[in-house]
Design a protein around this motif. Structure first.
Motif, PDB file in Angstrom:
ATOM      1  N   ASP A 170       0.856  -1.126  -0.087  1.00 20.35           N
ATOM      2  CA  ASP A 170      -0.058  -0.001  -0.022  1.00 20.35           C
ATOM      3  C   ASP A 170       0.938   1.353  -0.136  1.00 20.35           C
ATOM      4  O   ASP A 170       2.056   1.155   0.531  1.00 20.35           O
ATOM      5  N   LEU A 171       0.310   2.102  -0.391  1.00 20.24           N
ATOM      6  CA  LEU A 171       1.032   3.507  -0.525  1.00 20.24           C
ATOM      7  C   LEU A 171       1.452   4.011   0.840  1.00 20.24           C
ATOM      8  O   LEU A 171       2.826   4.606   0.634  1.00 20.24           O
ATOM      9  N   GLN A 183       2.820   9.676  -6.573  1.00 23.37           N
ATOM     10  CA  GLN A 183       1.708   8.954  -7.007  1.00 23.37           C
ATOM     11  C   GLN A 183       0.365   9.718  -7.018  1.00 23.37           C
ATOM     12  O   GLN A 183       0.263  10.343  -5.858  1.00 23.37           O
ATOM     13  N   PHE A 184      -0.435   9.865  -8.006  1.00 18.69           N
ATOM     14  CA  PHE A 184      -1.375  10.587  -7.845  1.00 18.69           C
ATOM     15  C   PHE A 184      -2.512   9.682  -7.813  1.00 18.69           C
ATOM     16  O   PHE A 184      -2.546   8.892  -8.607  1.00 18.69           O
ATOM     17  N   VAL A 185      -3.650   9.820  -7.078  1.00 20.68           N
ATOM     18  CA  VAL A 185      -4.679   9.121  -6.900  1.00 20.68           C
ATOM     19  C   VAL A 185      -6.161   9.518  -6.884  1.00 20.68           C
ATOM     20  O   VAL A 185      -7.213   8.938  -6.918  1.00 20.68           O
ATOM     21  N   GLU A 201     -11.835   5.265  -9.517  1.00 18.73           N
ATOM     22  CA  GLU A 201     -11.650   3.633  -9.601  1.00 18.73           C
ATOM     23  C   GLU A 201     -10.114   3.704 -10.091  1.00 18.73           C
ATOM     24  O   GLU A 201      -9.675   4.443 -10.561  1.00 18.73           O
ATOM     25  N   GLY A 202      -9.552   2.360  -9.689  1.00 22.00           N
ATOM     26  CA  GLY A 202      -8.060   2.198  -9.921  1.00 22.00           C
ATOM     27  C   GLY A 202      -7.191   2.665  -8.860  1.00 22.00           C
ATOM     28  O   GLY A 202      -6.261   2.188  -8.546  1.00 22.00           O
ATOM     29  N   THR A 203      -8.002   3.207  -7.727  1.00 24.91           N
ATOM     30  CA  THR A 203      -7.292   3.726  -6.573  1.00 24.91           C
ATOM     31  C   THR A 203      -8.041   2.891  -5.334  1.00 24.91           C
ATOM     32  O   THR A 203      -8.984   2.149  -5.576  1.00 24.91           O
ATOM     33  N   GLU A 204      -7.453   3.115  -4.210  1.00 25.74           N
ATOM     34  CA  GLU A 204      -7.736   2.228  -2.963  1.00 25.74           C
ATOM     35  C   GLU A 204      -8.517   3.366  -1.873  1.00 25.74           C
ATOM     36  O   GLU A 204      -8.187   4.804  -2.073  1.00 25.74           O
ATOM     37  N   PRO A 205      -9.320   3.003  -1.033  1.00 26.37           N
ATOM     38  CA  PRO A 205     -10.309   3.996  -0.289  1.00 26.37           C
ATOM     39  C   PRO A 205      -9.504   4.963   0.563  1.00 26.37           C
ATOM     40  O   PRO A 205      -9.736   5.853   1.042  1.00 26.37           O
ATOM     41  N   ASP A 206      -8.223   4.075   0.959  1.00 29.11           N
ATOM     42  CA  ASP A 206      -7.257   4.903   1.963  1.00 29.11           C
ATOM     43  C   ASP A 206      -6.147   5.593   1.268  1.00 29.11           C
ATOM     44  O   ASP A 206      -5.201   6.089   1.939  1.00 29.11           O
ATOM     45  N   ASP A 208      -3.833   7.998  -0.527  1.00 28.85           N
ATOM     46  CA  ASP A 208      -3.247   9.661  -0.579  1.00 28.85           C
ATOM     47  C   ASP A 208      -2.257   9.871  -1.739  1.00 28.85           C
ATOM     48  O   ASP A 208      -1.766   8.900  -2.238  1.00 28.85           O
ATOM     49  N   ASN A 209      -2.247  11.127  -2.175  1.00 26.65           N
ATOM     50  CA  ASN A 209      -1.412  11.735  -3.274  1.00 26.65           C
ATOM     51  C   ASN A 209      -0.176  11.956  -2.423  1.00 26.65           C
ATOM     52  O   ASN A 209       0.019  12.171  -1.460  1.00 26.65           O
TER      53      ASN A 209
END
Length: 463
Positions: A170-171, A183-185, A201-206, A208-209
């Motif tokens: 995870d980020l 990383q842009f989310v 879409e393609g990112t996770e709920p938690d 961050d950029n």
């Protein structure tokens, strides 16, 4: 005599201390001690890094993320994908988000009309979040697709390596390990957690950029050079959104250094952009750009302890850069290369050709430090035969090598790896290929010359 000698020694000691004090003062003045953990200063013309400290740790930059959204909005305008007067549809989600307290927004409604220009101004001046998302969806069809475009463009302009390509996990864990550059989310810089179930879409709920200071400065460098019109809007101190309606809001520029904002004590007349941000991890952040006396600089400050501090540190940094660096011509156009004024030529009417620098080579360097710079020559080996000669015919102005700047200074290089510290070496005139008879005659002469040399060496050996 002893008294006189003691007086002289005392005077010498005084002068030594006196000169030492002034030398120390000059050195301190020429240096810069950052008042924040992370800082970078860049020449906006060439991308040369003038000062750097802790610039490669990716941090959550919050609304500084919107610089990439602005980049893609202006790109879409310039490519004809969208137009300034085009209407932007507002989804129920974006309308609801625009009324959410605690977030920077202009009020949006699904039954109201908004142009691209109106919403873009709200993004560039007021950092409006829902307006950013609406523009992202319009350009790419969805915010998720827009985010993909953000990350692709970041790689293309040299912002480094995306965290998700640099490592696995995870980020947040990649951030803690210091892996990756950006990383842009989402399009806004908000943590995805503030978007509920509506994260792209393609990112996770938690998610961050993230951007390092180097990545942010690279983005700003390309933004103002590729789309300089960004500064026309970024420098507006305040503007009314939907003037005369119930949704009217006075958009005060979050960049309080812009003259004309409500915080006059932070005015800096040379500043005209770009973006602020705040997160607990990165502190108060600011990517700024300023122009003074024909010099433009870009800076990134991260880790400031207050809103005012990030601007005060930026001004201090900018003034140091303007006062201690100048664009300086190190080597002129048409300069002959010392000890390499000519290059040998094979099969030509002439046996050599003069060469020189194609253009002048100028760089932003510390004042009065020209003597710290020299050069190295790199010839294009693909153009040279086994004897190190060029082969005729040769055209005038043909590129035969590079002159590279070499510095004794602690040089941090250029922001996106695009080295601007070299210039072409070219031929000064053309050299025609010699005729067959001349080449035959040279070959015969060379043969007998070789024979004579061999005989002479043999005879010499007898004695």
């Amino acid at each position: 005599m002893g008294k006189f000698k003691g007086t002289v020694l005392s005077l010498m000691a005084f002068l030594l201390v006196f000169s030492s004090v002034f030398a120390t003062s000059e050195t301190a003045e020429a240096g810069f001690n950052p008042g924040v953990e992370t800082v970078i200063l860049v020449d906006a013309d060439s991308g040369k890094i003038l000062l750097d400290k802790n610039i490669d740790q990716a941090l959550p930059p919050a609304s500084m993320t919107k610089m990439m959204s602005e980049y893609l909005i202006l790109e879409a305008i310039n490519n004809g994908e969208i137009s300034w007067d085009q209407e932007v549809p507002i989804s129920d989600l974006n309308a609801a988000l625009s009324h959410q307290g605690g977030l920077s927004n202009v009020m949006l409604r699904t039954d109201e009309k908004y142009t691209v220009k109106e919403l873009y101004e709200s993004v560039a001046i007021y950092s409006a979040n829902a307006a950013t998302m609406a523009l992202a969806e319009m350009i790419s069809g969805s915010e998720g697709a827009f985010v993909e475009r953000m990350n692709e463009r970041a790689k293309e302009i040299g912002m480094g390596e995306p965290m998700r390509e640099a490592g696995s996990g995870d980020l947040e864990s990649l951030f803690e390990q210091g892996i990756g550059d950006f990383q842009f989310v989402n399009s806004t810089g908000l943590p995805n957690s503030l978007l509920g179930d509506n994260y792209p879409e393609g990112t996770e709920p938690d998610d961050d950029n993230y951007m390092s200071a180097r990545a942010a400065a690279t983005l700003a460098f390309h933004l103002i050079n590729n789309y300089p019109e960004v500064l026309e809007t970024a420098s507006i101190p305040e503007k009314l959104f939907k003037e005369g309606t119930t949704d009217e809001i006075r958009m005060q520029n979050w960049n309080w250094m812009i003259p004309g904002t409500m915080y006059g004590d932070l005015d800096y007349e040379y500043i005209d952009g770009l973006k602020t941000g705040f997160t607990n991890s990165a502190g108060y952040t600011f990517t700024g750009t300023a122009e003074k006396d024909g010099k433009r600089l870009v800076s990134v400050v991260m880790g400031a302890d207050s809103e005012a501090h990030r601007f005060q540190e930026t001004q201090r940094l900018m003034e140091w850069g303007f006062n201690h660096f100048s664009q300086t011509e190190l080597f002129p156009a048409g300069m002959s290369i010392e000890e390499d004024e000519t290059v040998q030529v094979a099969k030509g009417k002439e046996s050599e050709v003069a060469v020189s620098t194609e253009d002048a080579l100028s760089m932003m360097i510390r004042n009065n430090q020209e003597d710290a710079y020299s050069y190295e020559v790199e010839w294009d080996e693909s153009l040279l035969n086994e004897d190190g000669k060029l082969t005729a015919p040769i055209e005038a102005g043909e590129v035969v090598g590079k002159l590279h700047v070499v510095s004794d200074e602690d040089d941090a290089g250029f922001i996106d790896g695009n080295d601007q510290s070299s210039v072409n070496i070219v031929t000064d005139e053309a050299v025609e290929k010699a005729g067959w008879f001349s080449l035959l005659f040279r070959s015969i002469a060379g043969f007998f010359s070789g024979v004579w040399t061999s005989v002479a060496d043999t005879v010499t050996g007898w004695f």
